[in-house]
Enzyme design. Structure first.
Site, PDB file in Angstrom:
ATOM      1  N   LYS A 213       0.861  -1.118  -0.132  1.00 34.49           N
ATOM      2  CA  LYS A 213       0.140  -0.137   0.069  1.00 34.49           C
ATOM      3  C   LYS A 213       1.099   1.339   0.095  1.00 34.49           C
ATOM      4  CE  LYS A 213      -1.017   2.660   2.841  1.00 34.49           C
ATOM      5  NZ  LYS A 213      -0.611   3.790   3.351  1.00 34.49           N
ATOM      6  N   THR A 224       9.879   0.961   2.687  1.00 36.85           N
ATOM      7  CA  THR A 224       8.829   1.750   2.253  1.00 36.85           C
ATOM      8  C   THR A 224       7.343   1.544   2.556  1.00 36.85           C
ATOM      9  OG1 THR A 224       7.829   2.666   0.111  1.00 36.85           O
ATOM     10  CG2 THR A 224       8.572   0.538  -0.022  1.00 36.85           C
TER      11      THR A 224
END
Lengths: 433, 433
Positions: A213, A224
């Site tokens: 996501k 990330t």
């Protein structure tokens, strides 16, 4: 014209102008124009892991917002996390737990709607409560329960809403639940992100499936966003972690939507070993994993807030790879470059500007700039064969390559980004209010 | 309701919606809402310098676009310039000339509409042609003719249009021409920028007057944009240069509109000595000069492309001044912080995020964040007395102070920025096309 006709005409015009106004103001909560066609991909089933998702009402009404992944005993879990100095309570908890004993299985619990970041002691309490309850319900040791939270920063996480749903989640676990899990972790994402691979090693199939996501606050540092990747490969814990770190530097660490780095970035990679195939040192497995990670990273850029263009920035000929990345990121993060791309303006002068400001070595007179295959600038000036129409025509594409050669050395880097549009402003000027 | 009434009502509604649509689409080329009230200030006349402006049609029709300032013999000129690796031909030429012999007077020639940057050999030729012609027309040695160009990057400068106007410019020189000069150097600026001061030293008045241009591509590194400051003070060349560098670090180097650094940033400070008052080591003169520079720097931020909020970011308690500046710039340049401000959203979580990503030292649990006098967050979480309504009310102001204390040391920094709005996207998505 009679009055009735006039009324009809005015009504028609009013409807048209109102629609235009709505379009001008609209939040475009529809699926991003750069989303991969065909929707969520068919991912291979990974033996040794089961998924469930549920609506807990953490923040968003009427949608799933909590996912649970349960991993069989013997599963190795590797992870990389944000380097933010203000990282969230669940990230700190995961970092403590990563690399622990794999014999008792593992669980991953994730909620959207609230990031449990900058929530002080209450944040740690929420993580402890959630992971303790997951351990109780699933039978996995608490030291092997990894949690993530994504959403608004600084508000207390209503963790009881999550713990109240754990029995329901546990009962719903299914080896086919990964698509539902991908949906439950979305925030400003406009589409769920998944990628998978199957690779034959020593005549036996090894499978990889991952979900991610992320849409804004994307300029990962170390890891990330939220990314979960699963494989049935057999691999030593230390090698899994080393491979993950290395591949992260070639994938997620080279994307940027808006230069802002999340407090919650988390990437977990779980290898269940259920295939029975050892992949230690296997190049085909590494390539397949790289492909899945790159695919997910690109999907995050494609869903960049307000994005209408997917841009690959390739830098070569730099004094070093680090210099190449500095230049590439300066281009990819420049608001003036990104707005020019949004406006389909082949404004290569702004690329020169970004290279100039980056701080890495550059020689104005040795620079070469290309848009795709079109030679734009060389020898310190616009190329004699370049015509503005060529650049303008190229910029109309939804997928763009900006290639810069510094003419100084062998350093290279490739990063991926998107344009900066009204959509980004709309989404972020009232995300929370 | 009768048909006539209905028609009137529909017409009224249509007019309203049409106006809203136009507003939503408008380019807002009108004066920035943050412009100082009262228009261009009355600046003191500086003996020893005369100004003229002319329409040369470099790029913009129907407006002045070239200014000339002629400085009497004995004038000291100090300068700071962009550190961009791709700086423009006129910047490189100025850097070579700065610090030279002051006996023959000096001239400053500036055009807007074309920056003569990344124009290869033709760029140098244009600078040589312009400065040679200015020398011929004014009688100033060519080595003392400083030129600047601002506007689009990468297009050849039509320098003959400028040289054709030099006789006209020379004939129009006037000690009162500074306001016209300020107007001639504007590009995307929505108002001309000027600031002045008069300070009594040893019973005699010393005067300072400065002009600036700048609105986008503003994240100066070393110097900034185009700024020209004039004084009738008597001061040694070396001291003038040292003072300028030091004050630049406290003014222009601490502002940012969009994190992009111009290829043309130039700041020239000329001291004619005509007052006969020596200001070597004089604190009052230094303070007055600092005030003029800060005023001009703030005006650039107030005219930031699309800006609706003027924001002061104060960081204290950092491990060092350098760390404080890194944190302050991370906050001031964060697209998520800037869009939250545009949306009047007291989203302090994004400030925590920016501090976390900056790379400078921070301890989540020792952070204090204030909006103006409102204590927002402390001890790693939202302050117990903070209420969302307080923050939301404060964010409605056009001038905001965001204060962060790291609780780590004595390092401080203050930087100034603006919000990121639809106006910025509109201006930059089709500035050139």
């Amino acid at each position: 014209m009679g009055k009735t006709e006039k009324i009809a005409k005015l009504k028609k015009k009013l409807a048209k102008v109102t629609a235009e106004l709505e379009a001008a103001r609209s939040h475009t909560h529809k699926v991003a124009p750069l989303a991969p066609p065909g929707g969520f991909p068919a991912l291979p089933r990974i033996d040794g892991v089961r998924f469930a998702a549920v609506s807990a009402g953490v923040r968003y009404p009427g949608r799933t917002d909590v996912m649970l992944a349960l991993l069989d005993p013997g599963t190795s879990v590797a992870g990389v996390f944000t380097r933010s100095a203000t990282r969230s309570a669940p990230v700190l908890d995961c970092q403590e737990k990563i690399g622990g004993d794999a014999s008792g299985g593992a669980a991953i619990i994730v909620n959207s709607g609230n990031s449990n970041a900058f929530t002080g002691a209450s944040g740690q309490k929420a993580v402890a409560a959630i992971t303790a309850e997951v351990a109780r319900v699933t039978g996995v040791p608490q030291a092997r329960v990894f949690s993530s939270s994504t959403g608004v920063i600084g508000e207390p996480l209503p963790f009881e809403r999550i713990t109240a749903k754990l029995d329901e989640l546990n009962a719903a676990l299914s080896p086919d639940g990964i698509a539902g899990a991908a949906r439950a972790i979305m925030t400003t994402d406009t589409f769920p992100k998944g990628a998978g691979a199957e690779v034959m090693i020593d005549g036996a199939p090894v499978r990889i499936a991952g979900i991610a996501k992320g849409s804004g606050m994307i300029a990962p540092d170390m890891a990330t966003m939220l990314v979960y990747i699963f494989t049935d490969a057999k691999i030593a814990k230390a090698e899994l972690q080393a491979m993950l770190g290395d591949l992260t530097d070639r994938t997620f660490n080279n994307i940027t939507v808006d230069s802002d780095t999340s407090t919650s970035d988390t990437l977990l990679l779980a290898a269940t070993g259920a295939s029975g195939v050892s992949v230690d040192g296997n190049a085909a497995f590494r390539d397949a994993l790289h492909g899945v990670m790159l695919d997910l990273a690109h999907q995050v850029v494609r869903d960049g807030e307000g994005a209408t263009k997917f841009v690959e920035v390739r830098v070569s000929g730099a004094a070093s790879d680090a210099d190449a990345r500095t230049h590439a990121m300066a281009i990819a993060n420049s608001p003036l470059v990104k707005t020019a791309i949004a406006g389909e303006d082949p404004n290569w002068g702004r690329i020169v500007m970004a290279i100039g400001k980056s701080g890495a070595a550059a020689d104005r007179d040795r620079l070469t700039i290309r848009f795709g295959d079109i030679l734009v600038a060389e020898n310190g000036w616009v190329s004699p064969d370049y015509r503005e129409e060529l650049g303008a025509g190229y910029m109309k594409n939804a997928e763009l390559v900006i290639a810069v050669d510094l003419g100084l050395g062998d350093g290279t880097a490739t990063v991926w980004t998107c344009d900066l549009t009204h959509g980004y402003i709309q989404i972020n000027a009232d995300y929370r209010s």
